[in-house]
Design an enzyme around this catalytic site. Structure first.
Site, short mmCIF file in Angstrom:
data_model
loop_
_atom_site.label_atom_id
_atom_site.label_comp_id
_atom_site.label_asym_id
_atom_site.label_seq_id
_atom_site.Cartn_x
_atom_site.Cartn_y
_atom_site.Cartn_z
N LEU A 1 0.81 -1.21 0.00
CA LEU A 1 0.00 0.00 0.00
C LEU A 1 0.85 1.27 0.00
O LEU A 1 1.72 1.45 0.87
CB LEU A 1 -0.93 -0.01 1.21
CG LEU A 1 -1.90 1.17 1.34
CD1 LEU A 1 -2.86 1.21 0.16
CD2 LEU A 1 -2.66 1.09 2.66
N ASP A 2 0.60 2.15 -0.98
CA ASP A 2 1.24 3.46 -1.09
C ASP A 2 2.76 3.38 -1.12
O ASP A 2 3.45 4.30 -0.68
CB ASP A 2 0.79 4.38 0.07
CG ASP A 2 -0.67 4.74 -0.01
OD1 ASP A 2 -1.20 4.79 -1.14
OD2 ASP A 2 -1.30 4.96 1.04
N ALA A 3 3.29 2.28 -1.64
CA ALA A 3 4.75 2.09 -1.65
C ALA A 3 5.27 1.79 -3.05
O ALA A 3 6.41 1.33 -3.19
CB ALA A 3 5.14 0.97 -0.69
#
Length: 291
Positions: A235-237
């Site tokens: 997530l969000d990486a």
């Protein structure tokens, strides 16, 4: 020569070695290819070479499909670990936009497309709420509502399956998560790898969860930022395409910070999407080179 004249774009990444540039240039020169833009970079930490080159389509004796077929031979000569593509700026790309309730990013993208500033065909907008149906349809774009039930994993899986079917129908070059407040499952991240583009505030990993700007206001931060990145299962990486910041002041209220945050989110998403559509973003591992 017009800057809008049709061009073929060659993007390539491979282990670095001598002679790569000469081989590509020699191949293009053999057919009279006129290179009008070229960029190169080598990452010394991975020994990986990157290049992006634009060739005038009118200078080549064949179309982009024939160019791609012939360039495959060059790529094979450079070794087995070559990542490359050839695209045509004359073929307008397609995007599907995913939204929830917040409309600032969608409004901005629709305006840029309508004004000709962003050269992409938004073929559909899909929302898990109906709030943005009106503005979408006012621009002549179909809107699809796919509700995501809360607390019902089986129904949520069915919603994602419906979402995937709707998106894949358009075979989009980009799937834009314009403040789409749903976490894509692993299988969708894999299916849309390198095409799904997300935007979020840059406070992470701080100020996680609801109302991040209000949390940041309470903490007294002096910069508000946004990050545009490719979506991955983590997530969000995913690999970062673009980031930017805007200063905030002690006199700014939490509402001021939300407004400034939305402003920078719009700009960063538009930049990142533009560079993606122009094949300016080359990904290697979890990093990008943006030409």
């Amino acid at each position: 020569m017009s800057s809008t004249e049709r061009r073929y774009v060659i993007s390539l990444g491979c282990p670095d070695r001598t002679g790569i540039v000469a081989k590509i240039a020699g191949f293009l020169a053999e057919f009279g290819g006129w290179i009008v833009e070229a960029a190169y970079h080598t990452d010394p930490s991975t020994n990986w070479f990157f290049t992006r080159q634009e060739v005038l389509a009118s200078s080549m004796p064949f179309d982009v499909r024939e160019l791609s077929a012939r360039f495959a031979g060059v790529a094979r000569e450079l070794g087995p670990r070559v990542d490359w593509r050839v695209t045509d700026t004359g073929e307008r790309k397609r995007a599907v936009v995913l939204v929830s309730k917040e409309g600032h990013c969608l409004y901005d993208l629709l305006g840029r497309v309508a004004s000709g500033e962003l050269d992409v065909n938004i073929t559909s907008v899909i929302g898990n709420h109906r709030d943005l149906a009106g503005i979408t349809e006012a621009h002549g774009i179909p809107f699809h509502h796919v509700p995501f039930p809360v607390g019902d994993p089986e129904s949520k899986a069915g919603a994602f399956a419906q979402l995937r079917q709707l998106v894949d129908t358009h075979q989009p070059h980009a799937i834009v998560l314009a403040r789409f407040m749903q976490v894509l499952p692993h299988e969708l991240c894999m299916a849309w790898a390198g095409r799904a583009v997300n935007i979020h505030h840059s406070f992470l990993p701080s100020f996680v969860g609801a109302k991040p700007y209000h949390q940041a206001h309470t903490r007294g931060v002096k910069l508000v930022g946004a990050t545009c990145h490719y979506v991955t299962a983590e997530l969000d990486a995913g690999p970062i395409i673009e980031q930017d910041v805007i200063r905030v002041s002690h006199s700014d209220s939490d509402r001021d910070m939300v407004r400034k945050g939305r402003d920078i989110e719009k700009v960063v998403l538009a930049r990142g999407l533009r560079w993606h559509l122009e094949d300016r973003v080359l990904v290697h591992g979890n990093r990008t080179v943006v030409f």
